[in-house]
Design a protein around this motif. Structure first.
Motif, mmCIF file in Angstrom:
data_model
loop_
_atom_site.group_PDB
_atom_site.id
_atom_site.type_symbol
_atom_site.label_atom_id
_atom_site.label_comp_id
_atom_site.label_asym_id
_atom_site.label_seq_id
_atom_site.Cartn_x
_atom_site.Cartn_y
_atom_site.Cartn_z
ATOM 1 N N LYS A 1 2.549 8.234 4.052
ATOM 2 C CA LYS A 1 2.108 7.095 5.189
ATOM 3 C C LYS A 1 0.771 7.398 5.580
ATOM 4 O O LYS A 1 0.028 6.484 6.026
ATOM 5 N N LYS A 2 0.014 8.692 5.581
ATOM 6 C CA LYS A 2 -1.187 8.768 5.956
ATOM 7 C C LYS A 2 -1.854 9.946 5.090
ATOM 8 O O LYS A 2 -1.131 11.008 4.602
ATOM 9 N N GLU B 1 -5.376 12.417 4.989
ATOM 10 C CA GLU B 1 -6.555 12.563 5.462
ATOM 11 C C GLU B 1 -7.458 13.521 4.704
ATOM 12 O O GLU B 1 -6.813 14.629 4.534
ATOM 13 N N SER C 1 -2.338 -0.002 0.420
ATOM 14 C CA SER C 1 -2.478 -0.887 1.676
ATOM 15 C C SER C 1 -1.500 -0.349 2.542
ATOM 16 O O SER C 1 -1.920 -0.540 3.923
ATOM 17 N N GLU D 1 -2.456 4.778 5.576
ATOM 18 C CA GLU D 1 -3.500 4.994 6.589
ATOM 19 C C GLU D 1 -4.456 6.199 5.727
ATOM 20 O O GLU D 1 -3.812 7.172 5.542
#
Length: 128
Positions: free
Chosen positions: A57-58, A60, A121, A124
């Motif tokens: 989902k994400k 970093e 897309s 995140e």
């Protein structure tokens, strides 16, 4: 005598400062092209991760550095705030294979049928 010593000391400090600046510039030199390529590679890594692993989902990105001796790029990232992974690339901007080191207990690979479902897309991305 004291003035001569002061001049020599300032000259030596100036030479040392000059060499320190040269060393810092040589080892930390990134062009605008490198920064653009790093951003593109972060996008490509995010797409690769979302396509090949479940429940992403994400992402970093924490570190994106080049090993000068091996000319290999190393990237550290955190997925979904709790899964640490490391990537490696032989070059940036070359669409080379992406190497990944992860814990299979935390990050599960998708089957061939599942790989086409998730798109980048939906993920995140927090860039370095």
């Amino acid at each position: 005598m004291r003035d001569m010593l002061s001049v020599i000391l300032r000259l030596i400090l100036g030479i040392v400062a000059f060499f320190v600046i040269i060393i810092v510039v040589v080892f930390n030199y990134e062009t605008g092209e490198d920064k653009r390529n790093i951003r593109l590679e972060e996008d490509r890594i995010a797409e690769y991760t979302a396509q090949n692993f479940k429940d992403v989902k994400k992402i970093e990105f924490k570190r994106f550095e080049k090993n000068i001796s091996t000319q290999t790029w190393f990237i550290d990232a955190v997925i979904n705030d709790n899964i640490s992974v490391s990537y490696s690339l032989n070059g940036i901007g070359e669409n080379d294979d992406i190497g990944i080191i992860y814990n299979p207990d935390e990050l599960k690979e998708k089957t061939k049928d599942e790989q086409n479902i998730t798109e980048k897309s939906n993920v995140e991305i927090i860039y370095k």
